[in-house]
Structure formats: C-alpha cells, structure tokens
Write an enzyme that holds these catalytic residues in place. Structure first.
Site, PDB file in Angstrom:
ATOM      1  N   GLY A  13       0.793  -1.232   0.000  1.00 13.78           N
ATOM      2  CA  GLY A  13       0.000   0.000   0.000  1.00 13.78           C
ATOM      3  C   GLY A  13       0.824   1.280   0.000  1.00 13.78           C
ATOM      4  CB  VAL A  61      13.860  -7.315   3.238  1.00 18.49           C
ATOM      5  CG1 VAL A  61      13.613  -6.702   1.874  1.00 18.49           C
ATOM      6  CG2 VAL A  61      12.572  -7.437   4.037  1.00 18.49           C
ATOM      7  CB  ALA A  88       9.823  -4.791   3.097  1.00 13.75           C
ATOM      8  CB  ILE A  90       5.245  -8.570   8.480  1.00 12.59           C
ATOM      9  CG1 ILE A  90       6.429  -8.976   9.377  1.00 12.59           C
ATOM     10  CG2 ILE A  90       5.503  -8.933   7.022  1.00 12.59           C
ATOM     11  CD1 ILE A  90       6.577 -10.494   9.549  1.00 12.59           C
ATOM     12  CB  THR A  91       1.605  -6.338  12.006  1.00  9.81           C
ATOM     13  OG1 THR A  91       0.625  -6.672  11.028  1.00  9.81           O
ATOM     14  CG2 THR A  91       1.939  -4.864  11.906  1.00  9.81           C
ATOM     15  CE1 TYR A 152       4.919  -2.912  12.104  1.00  8.21           C
ATOM     16  CE2 TYR A 152       4.002  -1.266  13.601  1.00  8.21           C
ATOM     17  CZ  TYR A 152       4.338  -1.668  12.322  1.00  8.21           C
ATOM     18  OH  TYR A 152       4.101  -0.825  11.262  1.00  8.21           O
ATOM     19  N   PRO A 182       4.921   6.936  10.198  1.00  6.12           N
ATOM     20  CG  PRO A 182       4.634   5.902   8.147  1.00  6.12           C
ATOM     21  CD  PRO A 182       5.480   5.855   9.378  1.00  6.12           C
ATOM     22  N   GLY A 183       1.457   7.462  11.054  1.00  4.88           N
ATOM     23  CA  GLY A 183       0.341   6.974  11.867  1.00  4.88           C
ATOM     24  C   GLY A 183      -0.507   6.074  10.991  1.00  4.88           C
TER      25      GLY A 183
HETATM   26  P1  NDP Z   1       1.707  -3.782   3.084  1.00  4.30           P
HETATM   27  O1  NDP Z   1       1.397  -5.036   3.832  1.00  4.30           O
HETATM   28  O2  NDP Z   1       0.708  -3.295   2.078  1.00  4.30           O
HETATM   29  O3  NDP Z   1       3.111  -3.918   2.345  1.00  4.30           O
HETATM   30  C1  NDP Z   1       4.210  -4.493   2.967  1.00  4.30           C
HETATM   31  C2  NDP Z   1       5.220  -4.858   1.915  1.00  4.30           C
HETATM   32  O4  NDP Z   1       6.326  -5.490   2.563  1.00  4.30           O
HETATM   33  C3  NDP Z   1       4.688  -5.838   0.871  1.00  4.30           C
HETATM   34  O5  NDP Z   1       4.961  -5.313  -0.401  1.00  4.30           O
HETATM   35  C4  NDP Z   1       5.484  -7.103   1.112  1.00  4.30           C
HETATM   36  O6  NDP Z   1       5.861  -7.736  -0.067  1.00  4.30           O
HETATM   37  C5  NDP Z   1       6.747  -6.584   1.770  1.00  4.30           C
HETATM   38  N1  NDP Z   1       7.382  -7.619   2.581  1.00  4.30           N
HETATM   39  C6  NDP Z   1       6.927  -8.195   3.713  1.00  4.30           C
HETATM   40  N2  NDP Z   1       7.791  -9.123   4.140  1.00  4.30           N
HETATM   41  C7  NDP Z   1       8.832  -9.146   3.262  1.00  4.30           C
HETATM   42  C8  NDP Z   1      10.031  -9.885   3.149  1.00  4.30           C
HETATM   43  N3  NDP Z   1      10.393 -10.801   4.070  1.00  4.30           N
HETATM   44  N4  NDP Z   1      10.854  -9.631   2.114  1.00  4.30           N
HETATM   45  C9  NDP Z   1      10.515  -8.724   1.174  1.00  4.30           C
HETATM   46  N5  NDP Z   1       9.395  -7.973   1.227  1.00  4.30           N
HETATM   47  C10 NDP Z   1       8.561  -8.194   2.252  1.00  4.30           C
HETATM   48  O7  NDP Z   1       1.994  -2.689   4.199  1.00  4.30           O
HETATM   49  P2  NDP Z   1       1.995  -1.081   4.111  1.00  4.30           P
HETATM   50  O8  NDP Z   1       2.241  -0.629   2.733  1.00  4.30           O
HETATM   51  O9  NDP Z   1       0.807  -0.611   4.814  1.00  4.30           O
HETATM   52  O10 NDP Z   1       3.265  -0.768   5.037  1.00  4.30           O
HETATM   53  C11 NDP Z   1       4.531  -0.414   4.512  1.00  4.30           C
HETATM   54  C12 NDP Z   1       5.438  -0.025   5.670  1.00  4.30           C
HETATM   55  O11 NDP Z   1       4.867   1.059   6.384  1.00  4.30           O
HETATM   56  C13 NDP Z   1       5.647  -1.150   6.684  1.00  4.30           C
HETATM   57  O12 NDP Z   1       6.972  -1.134   7.145  1.00  4.30           O
HETATM   58  C14 NDP Z   1       4.700  -0.771   7.803  1.00  4.30           C
HETATM   59  O13 NDP Z   1       5.127  -1.282   9.036  1.00  4.30           O
HETATM   60  C15 NDP Z   1       4.781   0.751   7.750  1.00  4.30           C
HETATM   61  N6  NDP Z   1       3.621   1.425   8.316  1.00  4.30           N
HETATM   62  C16 NDP Z   1       2.360   1.302   7.755  1.00  4.30           C
HETATM   63  C17 NDP Z   1       1.295   1.998   8.295  1.00  4.30           C
HETATM   64  C18 NDP Z   1      -0.071   1.906   7.733  1.00  4.30           C
HETATM   65  O14 NDP Z   1      -0.993   2.506   8.338  1.00  4.30           O
HETATM   66  N7  NDP Z   1      -0.304   1.237   6.637  1.00  4.30           N
HETATM   67  C19 NDP Z   1       1.470   2.846   9.475  1.00  4.30           C
HETATM   68  C20 NDP Z   1       2.816   2.915   9.964  1.00  4.30           C
HETATM   69  C21 NDP Z   1       3.833   2.235   9.388  1.00  4.30           C
HETATM   70  P3  NDP Z   1       5.173  -9.096  -0.544  1.00  4.30           P
HETATM   71  O15 NDP Z   1       3.684  -8.791  -0.640  1.00  4.30           O
HETATM   72  O16 NDP Z   1       5.827  -9.408  -1.813  1.00  4.30           O
HETATM   73  O17 NDP Z   1       5.450 -10.081   0.574  1.00  4.30           O
END
Ligand code: NDP
Length: 246
Positions: A13, A61, A88, A90-91, A152, A182-183
């Site tokens: 996202g 990663v 990148a 996860i939670t 996390y 970010p929030g």
């Molecule tokens: P998404 O779940 O939409 O995206 C996370 C991305 O991380 C995916 O593209 C996924 O790729 C990738 N990813 C996860 N694990 C791995 C791995 N082991 N190796 C490579 N890629 C990996 O999350 P968001 O876009 O919402 O979040 C992006 C970042 O922002 C994160 O770090 C999150 O903690 C942070 N964040 C988000 C907030 C929110 O409200 N959305 C708020 C605060 C922080 P694939 O699908 O290919 O596995």
C-alpha cells in the site's frame, strides 16, 4: 543519468505510492517482492498501463544472503542504488502473554534485521560517491508503543536507533539517514479493519479525524530523497495527523 531509488516492499500500500511519486520525479525506481509473491508480473503490467516502468527483483529482506544477492543483481543490471527506502514490513499482533518466539523473530527479522541487510550492501557505495539517501519507514507505534505489538514496537523503535547512529557515521560523506513514522494510513491493510473499529477506536485517536493518505507519506519520502533535504539527517519525522506529539 537518473538516480536509482530502491523501495523495498514497493508492491504494498505505502510502497506503491512511494514508487509512483519517485518515478514521477524522474528517479529510476526499483522494488523488491517476497520470493513467494506470484503477483509481481501482474503488478508490473498494471503499473505499466498507468505509465510507470518499474523494475522488480525477488528478495527476502529478512534474509541476509537474499538481500546481498538482490543488491548485487540490481547493481549489475541497472547501476548502484542512490536512494534506499526500507519500507517492507509485517505485523504479527498478539499480547505479550501469547507472543511466542516465532512471531517475535518474524517481526524483528522483517522490520529491523532487514534494515541492516539492505543498507549494508549500498552504504559504502553511497559514501564513496559522496551522495546517498537512506529512508527508514517506521511507525507511530514504535514511538508510543501499542497494545499487542511488543514485537512491532520494538522493531520500529530499533529502526530509529539505527538511523541516528548511521547518520552520525556518514554525515560528512553526503549521505543522509532518516526515519519516517507514519500513523494510520489508508492502505489496503488498514482499510481491511472493520469500519466500526475504524470509526469508534482508531479515528477518534486522530485529531485530524481521518486516516493519512499513502500519497502524503510518499511526498515526505520524496522530500527526504531530494537535494533540498541535504541538511536533514538523523531525524524521526512523524506523519500521523496529530495522533502522537513528542
Ligand atoms: P503492506 O502489507 O501493504 O506492504 C508491505 C510490503 O512489505 C509488501 O509489499 C510485502 O511484499 C513486503 N514484505 C513483507 N515481508 C517481506 C520480506 N520478508 N521480504 C521482502 N518484502 C517483504 O503494508 P503497508 O504498505 O501498509 O506498510 C509499509 C510499511 O509502512 C511497513 O513497514 C509498515 O510497518 C509501515 N507502516 C504502515 C502503516 C499503515 O498505516 N499502513 C502505518 C505505519 C507504518 P510481498 O507482498 O511481496 O510479501
């Protein structure tokens, strides 16, 4: 030649919005996807239809060797990385009582070890060339803690410790290192939360009474990546609608 920006997790996202913004500003944008993610060709085609030509490489990663191989391929096929966005993440939410080692390790490895794994193979090149940007995407929950997120919150807080220490080491070499916290942002992940929970539990915590937009975070990434931000380093920039001020 266009600067190369690598955004990890660019198909998610927030990452997608960051990729689009940097591409619109003229960067050559590269992203990574998990080796098991089969949707990458679909995503690349969808982006191309919208006018974005991105490059994508498989990379876990959380795995040191996978990260080194990925950066080696990018460097060989496209050139050295000038801007690294460690996005990148996860939670695996659960109370500490229920938290087992597997869920602790997965979150620490993917959100925090990944920052070391990806920064290690690009940082020396940046300092040698005298220009670089490292931007770490943390979270408001790394700043204030969150119920059910010991893993996390620890990983996201750890990211900023890394940012501050590395910022000191590379400050004289034209390389900046910053954290963005970010929030709640209206990505698919957050929009999957039931509307009732958003309306009664989450939005009331946000003085602006709305979720953030991925484009708003992307705009901040773009600023930190720019030449104008050359004097900004070691910072943790909150972008949370006033949810947490410190
Ligand atoms: P998404 O779940 O939409 O995206 C996370 C991305 O991380 C995916 O593209 C996924 O790729 C990738 N990813 C996860 N694990 C791995 C791995 N082991 N190796 C490579 N890629 C990996 O999350 P968001 O876009 O919402 O979040 C992006 C970042 O922002 C994160 O770090 C999150 O903690 C942070 N964040 C988000 C907030 C929110 O409200 N959305 C708020 C605060 C922080 P694939 O699908 O290919 O596995």
């Amino acid at each position: 030649m266009a600067r190369i920006a690598l955004v990890t997790g660019g198909m998610g996202g927030l990452g997608e919005a960051v990729c689009m913004k940097l591409a619109a500003l003229g960067y050559q944008v590269v992203t990574t996807y998990s080796p098991g993610n089969t949707k990458s060709p679909e995503w690349l085609a969808e982006m191309e239809e919208q006018g974005y030509k991105f490059h994508a490489f498989p990379c876990d990663v959380s795995d040191y060797d996978s990260a080194q191989d990925c950066i080696a391929r990018i460097t060989k096929e496209l050139g050295p990385v000038d801007v690294l966005v460690n996005n990148a993440g996860i939670t695996r939410d659960m109370t500490f009582k229920k938290m087992d080692k597997t869920n602790w390790d997965a979150v620490i490895k993917t959100n925090l070890d990944s920052v070391f794994n990806m920064t290690k193979p690009v940082c020396d090149g940046m300092t040698e060339r005298g220009w670089g940007r490292i931007i770490n995407i943390s979270s408001v929950n790394g700043q204030k803690g969150a119920f059910g997120q010991t893993n996390y919150s620890a990983a996201k807080a750890g990211m900023h410790g890394f940012t501050k220490a590395l910022a000191l080491e590379v400050a004289r070499k034209g390389v900046t290192v910053n954290t963005i916290s970010p929030g709640y942002i209206g990505t698919k992940m957050v929009m999957a939360i039931p509307q009732e929970v958003l309306d009664t539990k989450i939005i009331p915590q946000i003085p602006m009474a709305r979720l953030g937009k991925p484009e708003e975070v992307a705009g901040l990434v773009a600023y930190l990546a720019s030449d104008e931000a050359a004097f900004l380093t070691g910072a943790n920039i909150a972008i949370n609608g006033g949810q947490h001020m410190y």
